[in-house]
Design a protein around this motif. Structure first.
Motif, PDB file in Angstrom:
ATOM      1  N   GLY A 121       0.785  -1.226   0.000  1.00  0.00           N
ATOM      2  CA  GLY A 121       0.000   0.000   0.000  1.00  0.00           C
ATOM      3  C   GLY A 121       0.816   1.274   0.000  1.00  0.00           C
ATOM      4  O   GLY A 121       0.278   2.361   0.241  1.00  0.00           O
ATOM      5  N   VAL A 122       2.115   1.164  -0.251  1.00  0.00           N
ATOM      6  CA  VAL A 122       2.949   2.361  -0.361  1.00  0.00           C
ATOM      7  C   VAL A 122       3.487   2.448  -1.789  1.00  0.00           C
ATOM      8  O   VAL A 122       3.633   1.431  -2.472  1.00  0.00           O
ATOM      9  CB  VAL A 122       4.126   2.349   0.649  1.00  0.00           C
ATOM     10  CG1 VAL A 122       3.612   2.403   2.070  1.00  0.00           C
ATOM     11  CG2 VAL A 122       5.023   1.135   0.436  1.00  0.00           C
ATOM     12  N   PRO A 123       3.802   3.651  -2.254  1.00  0.00           N
ATOM     13  CA  PRO A 123       4.354   3.791  -3.607  1.00  0.00           C
ATOM     14  C   PRO A 123       5.709   3.090  -3.718  1.00  0.00           C
ATOM     15  O   PRO A 123       6.332   2.747  -2.707  1.00  0.00           O
ATOM     16  CB  PRO A 123       4.502   5.308  -3.766  1.00  0.00           C
ATOM     17  CG  PRO A 123       3.564   5.901  -2.766  1.00  0.00           C
ATOM     18  CD  PRO A 123       3.568   4.957  -1.609  1.00  0.00           C
ATOM     19  N   PRO A 124       6.184   2.886  -4.945  1.00  0.00           N
ATOM     20  CA  PRO A 124       7.519   2.299  -5.132  1.00  0.00           C
ATOM     21  C   PRO A 124       8.583   3.107  -4.399  1.00  0.00           C
ATOM     22  O   PRO A 124       8.440   4.325  -4.211  1.00  0.00           O
ATOM     23  CB  PRO A 124       7.715   2.359  -6.650  1.00  0.00           C
ATOM     24  CG  PRO A 124       6.333   2.406  -7.216  1.00  0.00           C
ATOM     25  CD  PRO A 124       5.511   3.169  -6.218  1.00  0.00           C
ATOM     26  N   LEU A 125       9.639   2.445  -4.002  1.00  0.00           N
ATOM     27  CA  LEU A 125      10.698   3.099  -3.234  1.00  0.00           C
ATOM     28  C   LEU A 125      11.265   4.303  -3.981  1.00  0.00           C
ATOM     29  O   LEU A 125      11.519   5.360  -3.371  1.00  0.00           O
ATOM     30  CB  LEU A 125      11.813   2.090  -2.937  1.00  0.00           C
ATOM     31  CG  LEU A 125      13.016   2.618  -2.143  1.00  0.00           C
ATOM     32  CD1 LEU A 125      12.587   3.158  -0.789  1.00  0.00           C
ATOM     33  CD2 LEU A 125      14.065   1.511  -1.982  1.00  0.00           C
ATOM     34  N   THR A 126      11.457   4.173  -5.288  1.00  0.00           N
ATOM     35  CA  THR A 126      12.023   5.291  -6.048  1.00  0.00           C
ATOM     36  C   THR A 126      11.128   6.524  -5.971  1.00  0.00           C
ATOM     37  O   THR A 126      11.618   7.662  -5.885  1.00  0.00           O
ATOM     38  CB  THR A 126      12.226   4.895  -7.521  1.00  0.00           C
ATOM     39  OG1 THR A 126      10.987   4.386  -8.049  1.00  0.00           O
ATOM     40  CG2 THR A 126      13.309   3.842  -7.661  1.00  0.00           C
ATOM     41  N   GLU A 127       9.822   6.312  -5.987  1.00  0.00           N
ATOM     42  CA  GLU A 127       8.880   7.439  -5.897  1.00  0.00           C
ATOM     43  C   GLU A 127       8.923   8.070  -4.507  1.00  0.00           C
ATOM     44  O   GLU A 127       8.869   9.294  -4.373  1.00  0.00           O
ATOM     45  CB  GLU A 127       7.469   6.956  -6.213  1.00  0.00           C
ATOM     46  CG  GLU A 127       6.426   8.072  -6.195  1.00  0.00           C
ATOM     47  CD  GLU A 127       5.039   7.576  -6.560  1.00  0.00           C
ATOM     48  OE1 GLU A 127       4.058   8.131  -6.026  1.00  0.00           O
ATOM     49  OE2 GLU A 127       4.947   6.634  -7.376  1.00  0.00           O
ATOM     50  N   ARG A 128       9.018   7.242  -3.471  1.00  0.00           N
ATOM     51  CA  ARG A 128       9.075   7.776  -2.104  1.00  0.00           C
ATOM     52  C   ARG A 128      10.368   8.563  -1.881  1.00  0.00           C
ATOM     53  O   ARG A 128      10.376   9.586  -1.191  1.00  0.00           O
ATOM     54  CB  ARG A 128       8.938   6.640  -1.102  1.00  0.00           C
ATOM     55  CG  ARG A 128       7.514   6.108  -0.992  1.00  0.00           C
ATOM     56  CD  ARG A 128       7.414   4.944  -0.037  1.00  0.00           C
ATOM     57  NE  ARG A 128       7.910   3.712  -0.626  1.00  0.00           N
ATOM     58  CZ  ARG A 128       8.587   2.768   0.024  1.00  0.00           C
ATOM     59  NH1 ARG A 128       8.889   2.931   1.299  1.00  0.00           N
ATOM     60  NH2 ARG A 128       8.973   1.681  -0.597  1.00  0.00           N
ATOM     61  N   ILE A 129      11.455   8.081  -2.462  1.00  0.00           N
ATOM     62  CA  ILE A 129      12.720   8.809  -2.362  1.00  0.00           C
ATOM     63  C   ILE A 129      12.596  10.171  -3.042  1.00  0.00           C
ATOM     64  O   ILE A 129      13.076  11.187  -2.525  1.00  0.00           O
ATOM     65  CB  ILE A 129      13.870   7.979  -2.974  1.00  0.00           C
ATOM     66  CG1 ILE A 129      14.227   6.814  -2.039  1.00  0.00           C
ATOM     67  CG2 ILE A 129      15.092   8.844  -3.241  1.00  0.00           C
ATOM     68  CD1 ILE A 129      15.231   5.836  -2.622  1.00  0.00           C
ATOM     69  N   GLU A 130      11.950  10.207  -4.193  1.00  0.00           N
ATOM     70  CA  GLU A 130      11.763  11.476  -4.896  1.00  0.00           C
ATOM     71  C   GLU A 130      10.899  12.428  -4.083  1.00  0.00           C
ATOM     72  O   GLU A 130      11.165  13.644  -4.028  1.00  0.00           O
ATOM     73  CB  GLU A 130      11.137  11.222  -6.260  1.00  0.00           C
ATOM     74  CG  GLU A 130      11.049  12.460  -7.140  1.00  0.00           C
ATOM     75  CD  GLU A 130      12.400  13.106  -7.400  1.00  0.00           C
ATOM     76  OE1 GLU A 130      12.454  14.352  -7.476  1.00  0.00           O
ATOM     77  OE2 GLU A 130      13.404  12.366  -7.514  1.00  0.00           O
ATOM     78  N   THR A 131       9.868  11.909  -3.424  1.00  0.00           N
ATOM     79  CA  THR A 131       9.038  12.736  -2.556  1.00  0.00           C
ATOM     80  C   THR A 131       9.856  13.303  -1.411  1.00  0.00           C
ATOM     81  O   THR A 131       9.705  14.482  -1.040  1.00  0.00           O
ATOM     82  CB  THR A 131       7.858  11.918  -2.000  1.00  0.00           C
ATOM     83  OG1 THR A 131       7.027  11.481  -3.070  1.00  0.00           O
ATOM     84  CG2 THR A 131       7.029  12.747  -1.029  1.00  0.00           C
ATOM     85  N   PHE A 132      10.710  12.485  -0.838  1.00  0.00           N
ATOM     86  CA  PHE A 132      11.580  12.933   0.251  1.00  0.00           C
ATOM     87  C   PHE A 132      12.433  14.119  -0.210  1.00  0.00           C
ATOM     88  O   PHE A 132      12.540  15.134   0.488  1.00  0.00           O
ATOM     89  CB  PHE A 132      12.480  11.776   0.701  1.00  0.00           C
ATOM     90  CG  PHE A 132      13.110  11.968   2.051  1.00  0.00           C
ATOM     91  CD1 PHE A 132      12.635  11.273   3.162  1.00  0.00           C
ATOM     92  CD2 PHE A 132      14.179  12.832   2.232  1.00  0.00           C
ATOM     93  CE1 PHE A 132      13.221  11.439   4.412  1.00  0.00           C
ATOM     94  CE2 PHE A 132      14.767  13.008   3.470  1.00  0.00           C
ATOM     95  CZ  PHE A 132      14.287  12.312   4.560  1.00  0.00           C
ATOM     96  N   ARG A 133      13.032  13.981  -1.377  1.00  0.00           N
ATOM     97  CA  ARG A 133      13.880  15.052  -1.904  1.00  0.00           C
ATOM     98  C   ARG A 133      13.081  16.332  -2.145  1.00  0.00           C
ATOM     99  O   ARG A 133      13.548  17.438  -1.844  1.00  0.00           O
ATOM    100  CB  ARG A 133      14.535  14.592  -3.209  1.00  0.00           C
ATOM    101  CG  ARG A 133      15.596  13.501  -3.045  1.00  0.00           C
ATOM    102  CD  ARG A 133      16.004  12.990  -4.409  1.00  0.00           C
ATOM    103  NE  ARG A 133      17.120  12.044  -4.347  1.00  0.00           N
ATOM    104  CZ  ARG A 133      17.424  11.208  -5.322  1.00  0.00           C
ATOM    105  NH1 ARG A 133      16.710  11.192  -6.438  1.00  0.00           N
ATOM    106  NH2 ARG A 133      18.456  10.385  -5.201  1.00  0.00           N
TER     107      ARG A 133
END
Length: 268
Positions: free
Chosen positions: A110-122
């Protein structure tokens, strides 16, 4: 600390409810991921109401005095379009962003792909400043396939991407046996988990400290909800609502600092 009260009108009746200056949104429910629209609608309305799960009674809170919000989330991306609203209202914030790397292990759904979450963090770091985005790797889970070394590799993989976008890494050790529902879910899913002991915790703490130093990250390291003292590894205990950090962030805004100054001084 006792918060001021505010009057709200519901169904034609006046009610006196708590009106805190600082809001935690929220550790029990991922409001940014699933209820961002609702939260900002309620912020505009001026109050929220919900049913207390323990006694079934309605609880109310007024946002009349709100000057700072601490968000908790595994996916705060839905917050992005609302951040200008906080700025317009003179409300500061920081985000406790749980960014784990269990994608290949099937431990988080239920969470987005890791690459997308990393981009959100940035992106959040660019908008709010790196001091306002706390990285949480939480919880640390041991299984037949995930050892201490595996966890260090996971932390290094994520940290390589975001260490310049934050100042702090917070972590906790999964205490699965203490949570019947979590234990049942792990068992039903056929995941052979292992409980942490003091030796394993200290092994991870030592390796994490070395990683942090050798990679030149120099992040502040802190545990969440742990009784074990890891001070010898230069790992502190995290504060869920960090008055010192709120003061740092508020200092950038003179009006916000003026509004929160006394409140911050009274925080434990």
């Amino acid at each position: 600390m006792t918060w001021e009260k505010a009057n709200i009108i519901i169904d034609g009746q006046k009610m006196e409810v708590p009106a805190p200056d600082i809001i935690s949104a929220s550790r029990s429910t991922d409001i940014p991921a699933f209820y961002a629209d609702w939260f900002f609608h309620r912020l505009e309305t001026g109050y929220s109401v919900w049913n207390n799960p323990f006694n079934g009674k309605k609880s109310y809170i007024s946002y009349r005095n709100t000057r700072f919000i601490v968000f908790w989330s595994k996916n705060p991306k839905p917050l992005l379009p609302y951040l200008p609203i906080l700025k317009e209202r003179g409300i500061g914030c920081y985000i406790q962003f749980t960014l784990n790397d269990y994608e290949e292990d099937g431990l988080e759904t239920g969470v987005p792909p890791l690459t997308e979450r990393i981009e959100t963090f940035r992106t959040l770091s660019d908008i709010l400043g790196k001091e306002a985005v706390i990285w949480r790797f939480d919880p640390l889970i041991l299984t037949d396939n995930i050892s201490v070394d595996t966890l260090i590799e996971k932390i290094e993989r994520v940290g390589t991407e975001i260490h310049n976008c934050t100042e702090k890494l917070v972590f906790s050790f999964a205490d699965i046996g203490s949570y019947k529902k979590v234990k049942a879910n792990m068992t039903d899913s056929g995941i052979p988990y292992h409980e942490w002991n003091k030796e394993k915790m200290e092994e991870l703490a030592g390796k994490l400290t070395v990683l942090n130093r050798n990679r030149g990250w120099n992040l502040e390291l802190a545990t969440c909800g742990e009784n074990l003292d890891l001070g010898k590894y230069r790992i502190s205990r995290n504060r869920c609502i960090d008055g010192d950090l709120i003061a740092r962030l508020a200092w950038k805004d003179k009006e916000l600092m003026s509004a929160l100054g006394v409140i911050i001084q009274e925080m434990p």
